[in-house]
Design a protein around this motif. Sequence first.
Motif, short mmCIF file in Angstrom:
data_model
loop_
_atom_site.label_atom_id
_atom_site.label_comp_id
_atom_site.label_asym_id
_atom_site.label_seq_id
_atom_site.Cartn_x
_atom_site.Cartn_y
_atom_site.Cartn_z
N LEU A 62 0.83 -1.20 0.00
CA LEU A 62 0.00 0.00 0.00
C LEU A 62 0.86 1.26 0.00
N SER A 63 2.01 1.18 0.61
CA SER A 63 2.95 2.31 0.67
C SER A 63 3.43 2.74 -0.72
N ALA A 64 3.31 1.85 -1.68
CA ALA A 64 3.80 2.13 -3.04
C ALA A 64 2.74 2.78 -3.92
N ALA A 65 1.64 3.25 -3.34
CA ALA A 65 0.62 3.93 -4.15
C ALA A 65 1.26 5.09 -4.90
N PRO A 66 0.83 5.34 -6.13
CA PRO A 66 1.45 6.42 -6.91
C PRO A 66 1.07 7.79 -6.37
N GLY A 67 1.99 8.71 -6.54
CA GLY A 67 1.77 10.10 -6.14
C GLY A 67 2.15 11.04 -7.26
N ALA A 68 2.79 12.14 -6.90
CA ALA A 68 3.20 13.14 -7.89
C ALA A 68 4.09 12.50 -8.94
N GLY A 69 3.85 12.87 -10.18
CA GLY A 69 4.64 12.34 -11.29
C GLY A 69 4.37 10.88 -11.58
N GLY A 70 3.34 10.31 -10.93
CA GLY A 70 3.02 8.90 -11.13
C GLY A 70 3.98 7.96 -10.44
N LYS A 71 4.91 8.51 -9.67
CA LYS A 71 5.91 7.68 -8.98
C LYS A 71 5.38 7.24 -7.62
N PRO A 72 5.78 6.05 -7.16
CA PRO A 72 5.32 5.59 -5.84
C PRO A 72 5.67 6.59 -4.75
N ILE A 73 4.74 6.74 -3.80
CA ILE A 73 4.97 7.66 -2.69
C ILE A 73 5.99 7.10 -1.72
N HIS A 74 5.94 5.80 -1.48
CA HIS A 74 6.76 5.15 -0.45
C HIS A 74 6.49 5.81 0.90
N GLU A 75 5.18 6.04 1.17
CA GLU A 75 4.82 6.67 2.43
C GLU A 75 4.90 5.67 3.57
N TRP A 76 5.08 6.19 4.75
CA TRP A 76 5.07 5.37 5.96
C TRP A 76 3.64 5.15 6.37
N LEU A 77 3.28 3.92 6.66
CA LEU A 77 1.95 3.59 7.15
C LEU A 77 2.08 3.04 8.57
N GLU A 78 1.16 3.41 9.42
CA GLU A 78 1.14 2.89 10.78
C GLU A 78 0.27 1.63 10.79
N VAL A 79 0.80 0.55 11.32
CA VAL A 79 0.08 -0.73 11.41
C VAL A 79 -0.29 -0.94 12.88
N ARG A 80 -1.60 -0.97 13.15
CA ARG A 80 -2.09 -1.10 14.52
C ARG A 80 -3.02 -2.31 14.62
N PRO A 81 -2.70 -3.27 15.50
CA PRO A 81 -3.60 -4.41 15.67
C PRO A 81 -4.85 -4.01 16.46
N PHE A 82 -5.96 -4.64 16.14
CA PHE A 82 -7.17 -4.51 16.94
C PHE A 82 -6.97 -5.41 18.17
N TYR A 83 -7.58 -5.04 19.28
CA TYR A 83 -7.58 -5.95 20.41
C TYR A 83 -8.34 -7.21 20.02
N ALA A 84 -7.76 -8.36 20.29
CA ALA A 84 -8.47 -9.61 20.04
C ALA A 84 -9.66 -9.72 20.99
N GLU A 85 -9.45 -9.29 22.21
CA GLU A 85 -10.55 -9.14 23.16
C GLU A 85 -10.20 -7.94 24.01
N LEU A 86 -11.21 -7.26 24.49
CA LEU A 86 -10.97 -6.06 25.27
C LEU A 86 -10.29 -6.39 26.58
N PRO A 87 -9.38 -5.53 27.04
CA PRO A 87 -8.74 -5.79 28.32
C PRO A 87 -9.78 -5.64 29.44
N PRO A 88 -9.57 -6.30 30.57
CA PRO A 88 -10.54 -6.22 31.66
C PRO A 88 -10.61 -4.78 32.20
N ALA A 89 -11.81 -4.37 32.55
CA ALA A 89 -12.00 -3.05 33.12
C ALA A 89 -11.52 -3.05 34.56
N THR A 90 -10.92 -1.95 34.96
CA THR A 90 -10.48 -1.83 36.36
C THR A 90 -11.33 -0.78 37.04
#
Length: 135
Positions: free
Chosen positions: A106-134
């Motif tokens: 996905l980081s290689a999506a084209p940008g200006a001049g049709g060249k890949p952006i090589h942008e940084w993407l943040e990868v964040r996992p979803f909680y598999a289950e919510l942590p217990p409430a305190t």
Amino acid sequence: MAKYLLLKHYTGAPAPVNNVPMDQWEPDEVTAHIQFMRDFAARLEETGEFVDAQALAPEGTWVRYDGEGRPPVTDGPFAETKDLIAGWMVIDVETYERALELAGELSAAPGAGGKPIHEWLEVRPFYAELPPATA
């Protein structure tokens, strides 16, 4: 399967290789970028790995409950996500390594001049289950 959020940032990440802001692209460059994103999502739909994707408009407002009769809306002094987050994609994949592989593509999506952006993407996992409430 585990869900991951791939965050596209306007600012806050290291500068991409092709660091030309989208508002300075030619119309055909914007069209090519959007088509790349659609094609990428369509490919992941076929494999069952696509959940959702959205681009965000730059407008936004902070809202918080401050008590009865107090104005709940502000435009600062917090870091503005409208200045940071350009959009996201949610994927559902077998492994963390697959999430990283897809983020790299996905980081290689084209940008200006049709060249890949090589942008940084943040990868964040979803909680598999919510942590217990305190209490």
